[in-house]
Design a protein around this motif. Structure first.
Motif, PDB file in Angstrom:
ATOM      1  N   ALA A 113       8.055   2.241   4.817  1.00 18.39           N
ATOM      2  CA  ALA A 113       8.274   1.257   5.886  1.00 18.39           C
ATOM      3  C   ALA A 113       8.568  -0.110   5.291  1.00 18.39           C
TER       4      ALA A 113
ATOM      5  N   LYS B  63       0.713   4.073   1.280  1.00 16.04           N
ATOM      6  CA  LYS B  63       0.906   4.857   2.508  1.00 16.04           C
ATOM      7  C   LYS B  63       2.026   4.301   3.382  1.00 16.04           C
ATOM      8  N   VAL B  64       2.264   2.995   3.299  1.00 11.44           N
ATOM      9  CA  VAL B  64       3.327   2.423   4.136  1.00 11.44           C
ATOM     10  C   VAL B  64       4.488   1.920   3.276  1.00 11.44           C
TER      11      VAL B  64
ATOM     12  N   PRO C 222       0.846  -1.199   0.000  1.00 11.40           N
ATOM     13  CA  PRO C 222       0.000   0.000   0.000  1.00 11.40           C
ATOM     14  C   PRO C 222       0.879   1.245   0.000  1.00 11.40           C
TER      15      PRO C 222
END
Lengths: 197, 197
Positions: free
Chosen positions: B71, B67-68, B65
């Motif tokens: 990370a 948004k991450v 995704p």
């Protein structure tokens, strides 16, 4: 909400996957890494102490528990007999612990050689404990018993000039080694028998 | 975006050679290039991480995704860096001792994260592999060249072998930190002179 779940799932799966991969690699390289560390960090000291032995002391090593601490012992085979072991002990020096490798002749309980493995002493002052063979040579042939003290403290050890604290650290490490040796000697002799051939 | 794999590979060698053209990843560039061996070792370790993180990021680019994504990239990169660290400890321990902290620091090397973000997350697995390999080899060559100049001038040796006769007075400035900056600056200047149209 669905996006949220997706993020959590992806991150969790990815982390567990990488965790698993790392654990697998670590398990497979652990022994090799331990051997390499011994070879390059402690190897030089061990080799100089057990000079002329017919085996690889880093391979022929075993561990014995002394109280809560496990110590490694390195075996030196001379003339076909595992007559010498090297063990490492620590003493507090000027800049932290000094690691000292001590070689002992198990028949006569005498020191065959002493070498500094790791230290963080002042370069050029305390570091001479590792680089000056004269300092460590004075222990050769002494019985590995009781306490080692520098002459300034009423003992028998000639301190390095300007590096009394370091010399005390090395002496303390030797005292410690003598203690360990005395306590584990029965077990040590049992283990050594397996190396005789 | 219709570049061939060869083009993706070759661009890392000159047009986008990391330390000289992109001026990225300067921390290892300046710190470890005291000798050719160190430079090339560091370059190869980085190449390994770059190639595998590019492959994995590119393969997962539709699942991660957005948004991450950072990370996720960091997890992937950190995993491979740890793999390299373990493998180096197991197989090239002396080199690992010399490179020390700079191996784990590959995690925060902006070249690796930069390629994952700017290239691998938008391109196919094959193109990303070629890109990672190209940038990695370019980085290795750059570090090797920088290390070569510094080692020859600063130490009078190349890969540990003496280059000049005994009369050579080593230009020790080159193997110290300021020498790294000066040397990098001169090489950048040279690259720009040659590359000028």
């Amino acid at each position: 909400m669905r996006e949220m779940i997706k993020m959590v799932v992806v991150l969790t799966v990815l982390s567990s996957f990488s965790g698993g991969l790392l654990a697998a690699i670590r398990n497979n390289t652990k022994e090799r890494i331990e051997y390499q560390q011994l070879k390059f960090v402690k190897g030089p000291a061990i080799r100089s102490i057990l000079e002329g032995c017919s085996n690889d002391p880093i391979v022929d090593r075993f561990k014995i528990k002394d109280g809560d601490v496990e110590h490694s012992f390195f075996v030196g085979v001379f003339d076909g007999k595992p007559s010498t072991v090297a063990l490492e002990s620590f003493g507090k020096g000027f800049g932290g612990n000094i690691g000292v490798m001590v070689g002992v002749n198990v028949k006569e309980d005498t020191i065959v050689g002493v070498g500094v493995t790791t230290h963080s002493e002042t370069p050029g002052v305390g570091s001479r404990a590792k680089t000056e063979p004269d300092f460590t040579a004075q222990f050769q042939g002494l019985p590995l018993k009781k306490e080692f003290k520098v002459k300034a403290d009423g003992g028998q050890v000639d301190a390095l000039s300007g590096a009394t604290v370091t010399s005390r650290g090395v002496s303390a490490a030797l005292t410690d080694a003598a203690g360990i040796y005395e306590r584990v000697k029965p077990q040590l002799m049992e283990k050594l028998k397996t190396f005789a051939n | 975006m219709a570049k061939t794999l060869t083009q993706e590979f070759v661009k890392g060698l000159w047009d986008e050679i990391p330390p000289f053209r992109l001026v990225l990843g300067l921390c290892p560039t300046l710190a470890v290039t005291k000798t050719v061996e160190n430079g090339i070792g560091m370059g190869l370790a980085t190449t390994f991480v770059l190639v595998f993180s590019n492959i994995l990021v590119s393969a997962l680019r539709k699942i991660i995704p957005s948004k991450v994504r950072i990370a996720c990239f960091i997890i992937v990169i950190a995993t491979f860096v740890t793999v390299v660290e373990l493998l180096m400890q197991a197989f090239t321990y002396p080199l690992f001792l010399k490179l020390g902290i700079f191996i784990p620091l590959i995690v925060v090397n902006c070249i690796v994260l930069g390629r994952a973000e700017a290239f691998a997350s938008k391109n196919s697995v094959l193109a990303s592999t070629a890109d990672g390999l190209g940038i990695g080899v370019g980085f290795t060559l750059a570090l090797g060249a920088l290390g070569g100049v510094r080692e020859i001038l600063g130490n009078g040796t190349f890969l540990g072998k003496t280059v000049f006769g005994p009369a050579f007075q080593p230009f020790t400035f080159m193997v110290e930190a300021p020498g790294a900056f000066v040397c990098l600056g001169l090489m950048l200047c040279l690259m720009n002179l040659v590359g000028k149209k």
